[in-house]
Design a protein around this motif. Sequence first.
Motif, PDB file in Angstrom:
ATOM      1  N   GLY A 262       0.662  -1.488   0.104  1.00 58.06           N
ATOM      2  CA  GLY A 262      -0.012  -0.047  -0.093  1.00 58.06           C
ATOM      3  C   GLY A 262       1.039   1.399   0.060  1.00 58.06           C
ATOM      4  N   THR A 263       2.035   1.169   0.667  1.00 59.23           N
ATOM      5  CA  THR A 263       2.752   2.506   0.893  1.00 59.23           C
ATOM      6  C   THR A 263       3.311   2.608  -0.435  1.00 59.23           C
ATOM      7  OG1 THR A 263       4.470   1.198   1.962  1.00 59.23           O
ATOM      8  CG2 THR A 263       3.023   2.560   3.289  1.00 59.23           C
ATOM      9  N   ASN A 264       3.979   1.612  -1.053  1.00 60.22           N
ATOM     10  CA  ASN A 264       4.485   1.738  -2.197  1.00 60.22           C
ATOM     11  C   ASN A 264       3.549   2.255  -3.471  1.00 60.22           C
ATOM     12  OD1 ASN A 264       6.961   0.804  -1.133  1.00 60.22           O
ATOM     13  ND2 ASN A 264       6.923  -1.103  -2.083  1.00 60.22           N
ATOM     14  N   LYS A 265       2.447   1.665  -3.419  1.00 59.43           N
ATOM     15  CA  LYS A 265       1.408   2.293  -4.196  1.00 59.43           C
ATOM     16  C   LYS A 265       0.998   3.819  -4.215  1.00 59.43           C
ATOM     17  CE  LYS A 265      -3.010   0.999  -5.973  1.00 59.43           C
ATOM     18  NZ  LYS A 265      -3.964   2.279  -5.720  1.00 59.43           N
ATOM     19  N   LEU A 266       1.004   4.063  -2.862  1.00 60.54           N
ATOM     20  CA  LEU A 266       0.874   5.788  -2.726  1.00 60.54           C
ATOM     21  C   LEU A 266       2.177   6.526  -3.166  1.00 60.54           C
ATOM     22  CD1 LEU A 266      -0.307   5.584   1.106  1.00 60.54           C
ATOM     23  CD2 LEU A 266      -1.718   6.532  -1.045  1.00 60.54           C
ATOM     24  N   ILE A 267       3.266   5.850  -3.312  1.00 66.51           N
ATOM     25  CA  ILE A 267       4.431   6.815  -3.781  1.00 66.51           C
ATOM     26  C   ILE A 267       4.213   6.805  -5.226  1.00 66.51           C
ATOM     27  CG2 ILE A 267       6.880   6.664  -4.196  1.00 66.51           C
ATOM     28  CD1 ILE A 267       7.071   5.332  -1.373  1.00 66.51           C
ATOM     29  N   GLN A 268       3.868   5.803  -5.893  1.00 60.27           N
ATOM     30  CA  GLN A 268       3.494   5.845  -7.357  1.00 60.27           C
ATOM     31  C   GLN A 268       2.505   6.691  -7.696  1.00 60.27           C
ATOM     32  OE1 GLN A 268       2.423   1.613  -8.033  1.00 60.27           O
ATOM     33  NE2 GLN A 268       4.431   1.306  -9.131  1.00 60.27           N
ATOM     34  N   GLU A 269       1.601   7.001  -6.893  1.00 60.94           N
ATOM     35  CA  GLU A 269       0.395   7.840  -6.831  1.00 60.94           C
ATOM     36  C   GLU A 269       0.777   9.503  -6.745  1.00 60.94           C
ATOM     37  OE1 GLU A 269      -2.771   6.128  -4.896  1.00 60.94           O
ATOM     38  OE2 GLU A 269      -3.187   4.579  -6.709  1.00 60.94           O
ATOM     39  N   GLY A 270       1.923   9.538  -6.195  1.00 57.16           N
ATOM     40  CA  GLY A 270       2.364  10.960  -5.951  1.00 57.16           C
ATOM     41  C   GLY A 270       2.640  11.197  -4.580  1.00 57.16           C
ATOM     42  N   ALA A 271       2.512  10.538  -3.747  1.00 59.95           N
ATOM     43  CA  ALA A 271       2.655  10.654  -2.065  1.00 59.95           C
ATOM     44  C   ALA A 271       4.250  11.127  -1.935  1.00 59.95           C
ATOM     45  CB  ALA A 271       2.462   9.540  -1.397  1.00 59.95           C
ATOM     46  N   LYS A 272       4.595  11.867  -1.109  1.00 57.83           N
ATOM     47  CA  LYS A 272       6.067  12.318  -0.975  1.00 57.83           C
ATOM     48  C   LYS A 272       6.924  11.119  -0.160  1.00 57.83           C
ATOM     49  CE  LYS A 272       9.156  15.642   0.803  1.00 57.83           C
ATOM     50  NZ  LYS A 272      10.114  15.872  -0.459  1.00 57.83           N
ATOM     51  N   LEU A 273       7.726  10.670  -0.916  1.00 57.62           N
ATOM     52  CA  LEU A 273       8.496   9.567  -0.166  1.00 57.62           C
ATOM     53  C   LEU A 273       9.599  10.158   0.724  1.00 57.62           C
ATOM     54  CD1 LEU A 273      10.643   7.162  -2.421  1.00 57.62           C
ATOM     55  CD2 LEU A 273      11.868   8.115  -0.344  1.00 57.62           C
ATOM     56  N   VAL A 274       9.611   9.409   1.968  1.00 59.38           N
ATOM     57  CA  VAL A 274      10.105   9.773   3.202  1.00 59.38           C
ATOM     58  C   VAL A 274      11.204   8.750   3.373  1.00 59.38           C
ATOM     59  CG1 VAL A 274       9.759  10.200   5.565  1.00 59.38           C
ATOM     60  CG2 VAL A 274       8.411  11.138   4.051  1.00 59.38           C
ATOM     61  N   THR A 275      12.471   9.190   3.893  1.00 59.87           N
ATOM     62  CA  THR A 275      13.347   8.390   4.394  1.00 59.87           C
ATOM     63  C   THR A 275      13.996   9.032   5.712  1.00 59.87           C
ATOM     64  OG1 THR A 275      15.260   9.527   3.235  1.00 59.87           O
ATOM     65  CG2 THR A 275      14.162   7.478   2.231  1.00 59.87           C
ATOM     66  N   GLU A 276      13.914  10.413   6.059  1.00 61.35           N
ATOM     67  CA  GLU A 276      14.207  10.941   7.398  1.00 61.35           C
ATOM     68  C   GLU A 276      13.247  12.040   7.474  1.00 61.35           C
ATOM     69  OE1 GLU A 276      17.652  13.983   5.344  1.00 61.35           O
ATOM     70  OE2 GLU A 276      18.316  11.723   6.427  1.00 61.35           O
ATOM     71  N   ALA A 277      13.109  12.395   8.727  1.00 58.77           N
ATOM     72  CA  ALA A 277      12.362  13.584   9.212  1.00 58.77           C
ATOM     73  C   ALA A 277      12.181  14.727   8.374  1.00 58.77           C
ATOM     74  CB  ALA A 277      12.635  13.618  10.544  1.00 58.77           C
ATOM     75  N   SER A 278      13.554  15.115   8.054  1.00 58.76           N
ATOM     76  CA  SER A 278      13.651  16.584   7.266  1.00 58.76           C
ATOM     77  C   SER A 278      12.886  16.490   5.924  1.00 58.76           C
ATOM     78  CB  SER A 278      15.363  16.752   6.998  1.00 58.76           C
ATOM     79  OG  SER A 278      15.578  15.642   6.104  1.00 58.76           O
ATOM     80  N   ASP A 279      12.726  15.329   5.332  1.00 60.91           N
ATOM     81  CA  ASP A 279      11.895  15.128   4.352  1.00 60.91           C
ATOM     82  C   ASP A 279      10.325  15.724   4.566  1.00 60.91           C
ATOM     83  OD1 ASP A 279      13.836  13.916   2.663  1.00 60.91           O
ATOM     84  OD2 ASP A 279      13.219  12.057   3.390  1.00 60.91           O
ATOM     85  N   ILE A 280      10.026  15.474   5.578  1.00 58.71           N
ATOM     86  CA  ILE A 280       8.449  15.906   6.109  1.00 58.71           C
ATOM     87  C   ILE A 280       8.583  17.441   6.388  1.00 58.71           C
ATOM     88  CG2 ILE A 280       6.884  15.798   7.858  1.00 58.71           C
ATOM     89  CD1 ILE A 280       7.722  12.724   8.184  1.00 58.71           C
ATOM     90  N   MET A 281       9.538  17.831   7.141  1.00 61.95           N
ATOM     91  CA  MET A 281       9.789  19.270   7.691  1.00 61.95           C
ATOM     92  C   MET A 281       9.882  20.221   6.410  1.00 61.95           C
ATOM     93  SD  MET A 281       8.903  18.773  10.711  1.00 61.95           S
ATOM     94  CE  MET A 281       9.021  20.697  10.704  1.00 61.95           C
TER      95      MET A 281
END
Length: 286
Positions: A262-281
């Motif tokens: 489900g998470t990988n599908k969300l990324i395909q559909e345009g959700a922002k990929l996150v690997t560390e907290a700074s990606d969100i901030m």
Amino acid sequence: MKNWLLHMRYCSAISVKQLGRLWREFTADQLRRMSPEEIATNLEMSEEQRDRFKNDFSRFHLANTLLELERYQIDLISIEDTCYPSLLRELYDPPLLLFTKGDVGLLAWEKLAVVGTRKMTEYGKRIINQLVAPLCKESLAIVSGLAMGIDAEAHREAMCVGGKTIAVIGSGFLQFYPIENKQLFEKIMKEGLVLSEYAPHVTARKWHFPERNRIISGLSLGTLIVQAEKRSGSLITADAALNQNREVFTVPGSVFQRSSAGTNKLIQEGAKLVTEASDIMEELRQ
């Protein structure tokens, strides 16, 4: 108006959606003056619903209900109160009345929802441990649904690092579900905040959880999904966030694990990929 809303929440025949419809179609003065028969007619209730509603309506006793809420230290926040969260008020279908226990001051904090699978793997736990601490240091309150797995881990980690957390539950306070998280539930009421749209004696029903999910995302600037299968409540929360014009963040996972489908599908559909907290901030600061 808060007392009228309280009365309606103790009428089991009226759903969250029906109460919202009344709120949108009539003024507060009109609602106060409506008889039970008029309410039932406007909502096109069946005979069975109509009888159940009238029975609940007549049995409700405001003074006794308020005494019971006081006894269990349950507070009420209505959509008309100044402390009601502004982001939540923007929704098409906001919760009109919230039952609360804990620090209501957290409603004024900036918040991030963190949700995911009930079948958390060691990978999911490591992701939560890696992301939640730096997010809490940014003075974000972590919002989740107090479910098993990722939700519970997000709440625990936030409190473990001295951060703040808000739990939105799909039952009344006196019928908490899931029972396996009862100790965590009690801890959050002391150190954070627990919210429910449902009267204290209401047991969890399957349709409560999609209703609850719109509140989780609606309270928050964005929603982070950590592990989710293709069909899961976490994806319902992601859809709610998108419909509310909120950010959706997702942690990628192995293509060989169902918990990442489900998470990988969300990324395909345009959700922002996150690997560390700074990606969100970085996204939230924009």
